[in-house]
Design a protein around this motif. Structure first.
Motif, PDB file in Angstrom:
ATOM      1  N   ALA A   1      69.166  58.567  82.492  1.00 10.20           N
ATOM      2  CA  ALA A   1      69.902  57.326  82.788  1.00 10.20           C
ATOM      3  C   ALA A   1      68.975  56.214  83.261  1.00 10.20           C
ATOM      4  CB  ALA A   1      70.966  57.597  83.857  1.00 10.20           C
ATOM      5  N   GLU A   2      67.673  56.476  83.256  1.00 12.55           N
ATOM      6  CA  GLU A   2      66.704  55.477  83.702  1.00 12.55           C
ATOM      7  C   GLU A   2      66.452  54.422  82.618  1.00 12.55           C
ATOM      8  OE1 GLU A   2      63.324  57.280  86.413  1.00 12.55           O
ATOM      9  OE2 GLU A   2      63.340  58.261  84.475  1.00 12.55           O
ATOM     10  N   PRO A   3      65.830  53.286  82.990  1.00 16.47           N
ATOM     11  CA  PRO A   3      65.274  52.384  81.961  1.00 16.47           C
ATOM     12  C   PRO A   3      64.344  53.181  81.055  1.00 16.47           C
ATOM     13  CG  PRO A   3      65.211  51.326  84.107  1.00 16.47           C
ATOM     14  CD  PRO A   3      65.648  52.743  84.350  1.00 16.47           C
ATOM     15  N   ARG A   4      64.345  52.855  79.785  1.00  9.44           N
ATOM     16  CA  ARG A   4      63.727  53.717  78.769  1.00  9.44           C
ATOM     17  C   ARG A   4      62.233  53.959  78.982  1.00  9.44           C
ATOM     18  NH1 ARG A   4      67.008  56.959  77.234  1.00  9.44           N
ATOM     19  NH2 ARG A   4      65.846  57.428  75.331  1.00  9.44           N
ATOM     20  N   ARG A   5      61.489  52.942  79.394  1.00  7.24           N
ATOM     21  CA  ARG A   5      60.040  53.135  79.529  1.00  7.24           C
ATOM     22  C   ARG A   5      59.717  54.010  80.744  1.00  7.24           C
ATOM     23  NH1 ARG A   5      61.398  52.454  75.291  1.00  7.24           N
ATOM     24  NH2 ARG A   5      61.493  50.463  74.214  1.00  7.24           N
ATOM     25  N   LEU A   6      60.529  53.913  81.815  1.00  2.93           N
ATOM     26  CA  LEU A   6      60.358  54.804  82.969  1.00  2.93           C
ATOM     27  C   LEU A   6      60.666  56.247  82.575  1.00  2.93           C
ATOM     28  CD1 LEU A   6      61.925  52.969  86.065  1.00  2.93           C
ATOM     29  CD2 LEU A   6      59.535  53.603  85.720  1.00  2.93           C
ATOM     30  N   TRP A   7      61.770  56.420  81.845  1.00  3.81           N
ATOM     31  CA  TRP A   7      62.160  57.764  81.390  1.00  3.81           C
ATOM     32  C   TRP A   7      61.091  58.328  80.468  1.00  3.81           C
ATOM     33  CZ3 TRP A   7      63.225  62.395  81.129  1.00  3.81           C
ATOM     34  CH2 TRP A   7      63.876  63.080  80.084  1.00  3.81           C
ATOM     35  N   ALA A   8      60.463  57.491  79.648  1.00  4.62           N
ATOM     36  CA  ALA A   8      59.405  57.969  78.737  1.00  4.62           C
ATOM     37  C   ALA A   8      58.246  58.570  79.531  1.00  4.62           C
ATOM     38  CB  ALA A   8      58.915  56.825  77.856  1.00  4.62           C
ATOM     39  N   LYS A   9      57.873  57.923  80.637  1.00  5.87           N
ATOM     40  CA  LYS A   9      56.771  58.451  81.472  1.00  5.87           C
ATOM     41  C   LYS A   9      57.182  59.762  82.131  1.00  5.87           C
ATOM     42  CE  LYS A   9      54.847  53.885  82.443  1.00  5.87           C
ATOM     43  NZ  LYS A   9      54.813  52.788  83.432  1.00  5.87           N
ATOM     44  N   ASP A  10      58.410  59.811  82.647  1.00  2.72           N
ATOM     45  CA  ASP A  10      58.888  61.047  83.284  1.00  2.72           C
ATOM     46  C   ASP A  10      59.051  62.167  82.257  1.00  2.72           C
ATOM     47  OD1 ASP A  10      58.913  59.702  85.683  1.00  2.72           O
ATOM     48  OD2 ASP A  10      61.041  59.178  85.568  1.00  2.72           O
ATOM     49  N   HIS A  11      59.439  61.793  81.052  1.00  3.22           N
ATOM     50  CA  HIS A  11      59.570  62.736  79.939  1.00  3.22           C
ATOM     51  C   HIS A  11      58.215  63.385  79.660  1.00  3.22           C
ATOM     52  CE1 HIS A  11      60.192  63.777  75.577  1.00  3.22           C
ATOM     53  NE2 HIS A  11      61.412  64.065  76.001  1.00  3.22           N
ATOM     54  N   GLU A  12      57.154  62.569  79.655  1.00  2.00           N
ATOM     55  CA  GLU A  12      55.805  63.098  79.427  1.00  2.00           C
ATOM     56  C   GLU A  12      55.405  64.060  80.540  1.00  2.00           C
ATOM     57  OE1 GLU A  12      53.088  59.841  78.885  1.00  2.00           O
ATOM     58  OE2 GLU A  12      53.665  59.557  76.782  1.00  2.00           O
ATOM     59  N   THR A  13      55.772  63.745  81.774  1.00  3.40           N
ATOM     60  CA  THR A  13      55.467  64.634  82.902  1.00  3.40           C
ATOM     61  C   THR A  13      56.221  65.949  82.767  1.00  3.40           C
ATOM     62  OG1 THR A  13      55.224  62.670  84.299  1.00  3.40           O
ATOM     63  CG2 THR A  13      55.375  64.782  85.431  1.00  3.40           C
ATOM     64  N   LEU A  14      57.484  65.878  82.380  1.00  2.06           N
ATOM     65  CA  LEU A  14      58.269  67.105  82.155  1.00  2.06           C
ATOM     66  C   LEU A  14      57.597  68.003  81.119  1.00  2.06           C
ATOM     67  CD1 LEU A  14      62.041  66.001  82.025  1.00  2.06           C
ATOM     68  CD2 LEU A  14      61.070  67.702  83.569  1.00  2.06           C
ATOM     69  N   LEU A  15      57.094  67.379  80.051  1.00  6.87           N
ATOM     70  CA  LEU A  15      56.526  68.148  78.936  1.00  6.87           C
ATOM     71  C   LEU A  15      55.190  68.809  79.257  1.00  6.87           C
ATOM     72  CD1 LEU A  15      57.371  65.759  75.940  1.00  6.87           C
ATOM     73  CD2 LEU A  15      58.519  67.884  76.550  1.00  6.87           C
ATOM     74  N   LEU A  16      54.644  68.541  80.450  1.00  3.78           N
ATOM     75  CA  LEU A  16      53.392  69.200  80.848  1.00  3.78           C
ATOM     76  C   LEU A  16      53.596  70.692  81.091  1.00  3.78           C
ATOM     77  CD1 LEU A  16      51.931  66.511  83.313  1.00  3.78           C
ATOM     78  CD2 LEU A  16      51.188  66.990  80.965  1.00  3.78           C
ATOM     79  N   ASP A  17      54.847  71.117  81.295  1.00  9.07           N
ATOM     80  CA  ASP A  17      55.152  72.534  81.527  1.00  9.07           C
ATOM     81  C   ASP A  17      55.889  73.117  80.327  1.00  9.07           C
ATOM     82  OD1 ASP A  17      54.300  73.043  84.408  1.00  9.07           O
ATOM     83  OD2 ASP A  17      55.515  71.237  84.614  1.00  9.07           O
ATOM     84  N   ALA A  18      55.397  74.257  79.852  1.00  9.18           N
ATOM     85  CA  ALA A  18      55.928  74.868  78.618  1.00  9.18           C
ATOM     86  C   ALA A  18      57.425  75.157  78.725  1.00  9.18           C
ATOM     87  CB  ALA A  18      55.158  76.149  78.298  1.00  9.18           C
ATOM     88  N   GLN A  19      57.870  75.573  79.910  1.00  9.15           N
ATOM     89  CA  GLN A  19      59.292  75.900  80.070  1.00  9.15           C
ATOM     90  C   GLN A  19      60.168  74.658  79.866  1.00  9.15           C
ATOM     91  OE1 GLN A  19      60.013  78.595  83.266  1.00  9.15           O
ATOM     92  NE2 GLN A  19      62.120  77.878  83.571  1.00  9.15           N
ATOM     93  N   ASN A  20      59.733  73.524  80.424  1.00 11.72           N
ATOM     94  CA  ASN A  20      60.468  72.275  80.230  1.00 11.72           C
ATOM     95  C   ASN A  20      60.462  71.846  78.769  1.00 11.72           C
ATOM     96  OD1 ASN A  20      60.834  72.233  82.990  1.00 11.72           O
ATOM     97  ND2 ASN A  20      59.172  70.776  83.374  1.00 11.72           N
ATOM     98  N   CYS A  21      59.303  72.071  78.095  1.00 11.12           N
ATOM     99  CA  CYS A  21      59.211  71.747  76.649  1.00 11.12           C
ATOM    100  C   CYS A  21      60.287  72.493  75.873  1.00 11.12           C
ATOM    101  CB  CYS A  21      57.843  72.149  76.089  1.00 11.12           C
ATOM    102  SG  CYS A  21      56.510  71.065  76.555  1.00 11.12           S
ATOM    103  N   ARG A  22      60.425  73.778  76.185  1.00 16.26           N
ATOM    104  CA  ARG A  22      61.419  74.590  75.474  1.00 16.26           C
ATOM    105  C   ARG A  22      62.834  74.099  75.785  1.00 16.26           C
ATOM    106  NH1 ARG A  22      64.533  78.967  76.600  1.00 16.26           N
ATOM    107  NH2 ARG A  22      65.131  80.234  74.782  1.00 16.26           N
ATOM    108  N   ASN A  23      63.095  73.778  77.054  1.00 14.13           N
ATOM    109  CA  ASN A  23      64.422  73.259  77.429  1.00 14.13           C
ATOM    110  C   ASN A  23      64.763  71.996  76.650  1.00 14.13           C
ATOM    111  OD1 ASN A  23      64.586  75.306  79.292  1.00 14.13           O
ATOM    112  ND2 ASN A  23      64.250  74.001  81.092  1.00 14.13           N
TER     113      ASN A  23
END
Length: 620
Positions: free
Chosen positions: A212-234
């Motif tokens: 629900a964040e502004p898109r560019r903020l969410w994009a950065k947080d999305h990249e941080t989430l993807l640093l962990d394999a489990q989050n990538c799979r989710n």
């Protein structure tokens, strides 16, 4: 270019208009023809020369948060639930209907739709129907993108994601080993989730809030989430899921309508809730204390079922228009209503393993971001001024008796309502389907015509604006002193007919591919690609005014007693969708409280007044 000038005349000052007229003249000599040829060449080389320009301009380049600003919410006719079994059974039937629809898509037997009016029987592009299930929007640092289903891989395992109490579960609904789950098996899986989620010892991380964040903020947080394999799979499971099913708690009465005296918006209740409250649930979930974390706003279809019987959906708009979603859900609902509910005897199939609950790895920096997202989304939800209003004096039956298209009539009512409040017209957007063309989506019907302005002025003779901007107060006082009538009833009718004829012309131009907004967008992008920068035409003040839609509207026609709403597209604007029925019209009006010049209930009241005086003008 001449049509562009025609659009500008009623919404800009004479000084602005004259300046733009000179820019248009210069652009039409050079580089206009060269840029036009560039688009003609592009047309020959691509399936649809405008599609990516349009998609990026309308969605992928927009940095605003999806809830309220982009994702519409739809409320469908409430159900009666008395037990948790009722919730699970109804949800299971919805999922079963979606699986049937998926089989129809995979078989290639989806019936071809054809135009019902204006050069009837032309085939309509069906592409957006195939993007509804299994698609998702992806945030990007520079620009968003789409994850779209692989239509060739029809034997892939199919699953849905179920959100309950902010927990997420993956339910496999079709796989080689188990085949397609039956309705009873889906029911059993959902019943497990409904009993498991409330019993978990700790609150889950509210990852859904990040969407629900502004898109560019969410994009950065999305990249941080993807640093962990489990989050990538989710995230991969969420993106590939057919849909998201959100099992919600009801919203508090604070989200009920703040209506005007005599309004009929609260006529349809479920317990203590009115329709405005239900719409808030579908559009944004009610905030971090309610259901906003029980979402993944990037997901194309989020079907929302509340424990009190309220249900509907929130959908990410970039993959398809509302018509595809409405038709699918109403078709499923009609089938459900035709079959009797089974007797629940407490014994459900137990041979399937329970659904997998998604576990997230949340780094400390992400925990902070979730807390910030929580505060920000709550603030934006508080700012949304939303009102569901049922106008019940008449509907499309009366309008048709006046020999006018209901859509044309209502668009003119929207213009009159705005003029009655402010004493001028503004750039208005109404979506017009361009599905007669391959990959066609929508162009813009601009309803604020010179003809509509002349009619609105005449209808308000002697009134003055009810609410004016600070700079207009002196003009307002002067206009209120004029109380004599200039036009008689016959002249007002003639002005209405002229405005309706013009509105019809604009509508037909658009649906037949002769609207101006898509070509203007093409010329703007061609200017950058060919000349290296935007021509003055596209940096001119008038272009900005023309594309700042202070009134954003659409007809969302439903066969059931349903409605769809959305927020304004600009901070000082209104959103207004409408659903005309034979003897009533449902409006969903939105504004922002932070814009001191707008009010959803005041606009709804002005709409009521406008529709009343239009009936008085045109009856008999």
């Amino acid at each position: 270019m001449s049509e562009y000038l025609r659009v500008l005349k009623p919404i800009v000052t004479t000084q602005h208009y004259e300046r733009t007229k000179n820019i248009v003249k210069q652009f039409s000599a050079h580089p206009g023809p060269k840029l036009h040829q560039y688009l003609v060449d592009k047309r020959e080389a691509e399936d649809n020369w405008a599609y990516n320009y349009w998609l990026n301009d309308m969605y992928m380049d927009i940095p605003l948060p999806l809830p309220i600003n982009s994702n519409p919410g739809m409320v469908l006719p409430p159900r009666k639930f008395t037990t948790v079994h009722d919730v699970a059974r109804f949800a299971a039937r919805i999922i079963d209907g979606i699986l049937e629809h998926k089989e129809l898509l995979d078989s290639g037997n989806l019936p071809q739709e054809r135009a019902a009016s204006r050069e009837k029987n032309q085939p309509l592009c069906m592409a957006q129907y195939y993007r509804l299930l299994g698609s998702c929007r992806r945030p990007g640092i520079e620009q968003d993108s789409q994850f779209l289903p692989d239509l060739q891989n029809k034997n892939e395992t199919q699953h849905i994601i179920v959100c309950c109490r902010n927990q997420m579960y993956c339910v496999v609904v079709k796989a080689d080993q188990i085949g397609k789950l039956s309705e009873d098996e889906i029911f059993s899986q959902l019943l497990y989730i409904l009993s498991d989620a409330p019993c978990l010892p700790k609150l889950p991380p509210m990852v859904g809030l990040l969407t629900a964040e502004p898109r560019r903020l969410w994009a950065k947080d999305h990249e941080t989430l993807l640093l962990d394999a489990q989050n990538c799979r989710n995230i991969e499971l969420i993106e590939k899921s057919l849909i998201l099913l959100c099992l919600d708690e009801l919203l508090p009465p604070a989200f009920n309508a703040r209506g005007f005296h005599g309004a009929s918006s609260s006529a349809h209740f479920t317990g203590d809730r009115d329709e405005t409250n239900m719409a808030h649930e579908m559009i944004h979930g009610g905030g971090s204390e309610c259901n906003t974390a029980n979402r993944w706003f990037d997901k194309t279809m989020q079907i929302i079922i509340c424990n009190d019987g309220t249900w509907g959906l929130c959908y990410e708009h970039s993959t398809s228009e509302g018509i595809a979603v409405v038709l699918l859900l109403e078709q499923i609902l009609n089938k459900i209503d035709e079959i009797p509910s089974p007797e629940e005897n407490g014994i459900t199939p137990q041979h399937l393993p329970p659904p997998e609950r998604l576990e997230w790895i949340i780094r400390p920096e992400l925990e902070k971001r979730i807390q910030q997202a929580r505060r920000d989304v709550d603030k934006r939800i508080e700012d949304l001024d939303f009102y569901v209003y049922r106008y019940q004096a008449y509907g499309k039956n009366f309008i048709k008796s006046c020999k006018v298209s209901p859509d044309v009539y209502i668009q003119l009512a929207l213009q009159l309502a705005y003029y009655k409040l402010y004493g001028f017209l503004v750039s208005t957007y109404e979506s017009a389907s361009t599905r007669r063309f391959l990959l066609g989506r929508v162009d813009c019907i601009r309803s604020a015509s010179s003809e509509a302005l002349e009619w609105a002025k005449a209808m308000c003779q002697g009134e003055g604006a009810n609410v004016a901007l600070e700079s207009d107060k002196e003009d307002e006082e002067n206009s209120r002193k004029v109380s004599f009538s200039i036009y008689n009833k016959e002249q007002l009718r003639e002005l209405f007919r002229t405005a309706a004829t013009r509105q019809t012309e604009i509508m037909v131009q658009n649906i037949l591919g002769n609207g101006i907004d898509i070509p203007l967008l093409g010329l703007r992008e061609a200017s950058r690609e060919v000349e290296g920068d935007f021509h003055e035409l596209f940096t001119d003040e008038c272009y900005k005014i023309a594309n700042c839609f202070l009134l954003s509207t659409s007809q969302v026609a439903c066969t059931t007693n349903s409605f769809m709403g959305y927020g304004p597209v600009t901070p000082r604007g209104y959103g207004c969708s409408y659903n005309p029925h034979p003897n009533e019209i449902i409006f969903c009006v939105s504004a922002f409280y932070s814009a001191d010049i707008t009010s959803a209930t005041r606009y709804a009241k002005s709409l009521q007044d406008s529709l009343d005086i239009m009936r008085d003008l045109l009856e008999n």
